[in-house]
Motif scaffolding. Structure first.
Motif, short mmCIF file in Angstrom:
data_model
loop_
_atom_site.label_atom_id
_atom_site.label_comp_id
_atom_site.label_asym_id
_atom_site.label_seq_id
_atom_site.Cartn_x
_atom_site.Cartn_y
_atom_site.Cartn_z
N GLU A 1 0.80 -1.23 0.00
CA GLU A 1 0.00 0.00 0.00
C GLU A 1 0.83 1.28 0.00
O GLU A 1 0.53 2.22 -0.73
N GLU A 2 1.85 1.33 0.83
CA GLU A 2 2.61 2.58 0.97
C GLU A 2 3.39 2.96 -0.29
O GLU A 2 3.85 4.09 -0.41
N TRP A 3 3.48 2.06 -1.25
CA TRP A 3 4.21 2.33 -2.49
C TRP A 3 3.29 2.67 -3.65
O TRP A 3 3.74 3.20 -4.66
N LEU A 4 2.02 2.36 -3.56
CA LEU A 4 1.11 2.52 -4.69
C LEU A 4 1.07 3.94 -5.24
O LEU A 4 1.10 4.15 -6.45
N ALA B 1 -1.14 2.29 -14.22
CA ALA B 1 -1.01 1.22 -15.20
C ALA B 1 -1.49 1.72 -16.57
O ALA B 1 -2.48 2.45 -16.66
N SER B 2 -0.79 1.30 -17.61
CA SER B 2 -1.22 1.64 -18.97
C SER B 2 -2.50 0.86 -19.27
O SER B 2 -2.83 -0.12 -18.58
N ARG C 1 -6.08 -11.10 -8.27
CA ARG C 1 -6.08 -9.68 -8.63
C ARG C 1 -6.63 -8.84 -7.49
O ARG C 1 -7.59 -9.22 -6.83
N SER C 2 -6.01 -7.69 -7.27
CA SER C 2 -6.52 -6.73 -6.29
C SER C 2 -6.19 -5.32 -6.79
O SER C 2 -5.55 -5.16 -7.83
N HIS C 3 -6.59 -4.32 -6.04
CA HIS C 3 -6.28 -2.93 -6.40
C HIS C 3 -4.77 -2.68 -6.41
O HIS C 3 -4.30 -1.74 -7.02
N ALA C 4 -4.00 -3.54 -5.74
CA ALA C 4 -2.55 -3.39 -5.66
C ALA C 4 -1.81 -4.21 -6.73
O ALA C 4 -0.59 -4.26 -6.73
N ARG D 1 8.37 -2.68 -1.88
CA ARG D 1 8.01 -4.02 -1.45
C ARG D 1 6.84 -4.52 -2.29
O ARG D 1 5.84 -3.82 -2.43
N VAL D 2 7.00 -5.73 -2.82
CA VAL D 2 5.94 -6.37 -3.59
C VAL D 2 5.80 -7.81 -3.11
O VAL D 2 6.75 -8.42 -2.65
#
Length: 108
Positions: A55-58, A64-65, A78-81, A98-99
């Protein structure tokens, strides 16, 4: 050199040095990060480099293209992240990103 931290479903982490202007997928493949299959080699046509961005990196990422967004519609977990690691290009401000590798990626 900037780093990206890949979290695997079992809780282990892999820290990869990622040269600026490389994708996270390129570093993951170089280092053999489990679950980053990248069948298309970074062409954003397969979805096998799917990751979930913490979350803190989004907010620090470019959106996204349309092509990436379309592929993300069909990836497991799949999620919003959700993002394709081939489309996440390392910049200095992403040092420490972080991923998480989705568990579904490990069965590919």
């Amino acid at each position: 050199m900037p780093v990206a931290i890949f979290e695997l479903p079992d809780g282990t982490e892999h820290t990869a040095e990622v040269p600026e202007d490389w994708s996270l997928m390129e570093a993951a493949r170089r280092d053999g990060v489990e679950g980053i299959v990248a069948e298309c080699g970074g062409g954003a046509i397969c979805g096998t480099c799917h990751v979930l961005v913490h979350e803190e990196w989004l907010a620090r990422l470019e959106p996204a293209s349309p092509t990436e967004a379309a592929l993300l519609e069909v990836v497991p977990e799949r999620s919003h992240a959700s993002r394709l690691s081939c489309q996440l290009i390392m910049k200095a401000e992403l040092d420490g990103i972080r991923v998480r590798v989705p568990s579904e990626q490990l069965s590919m």
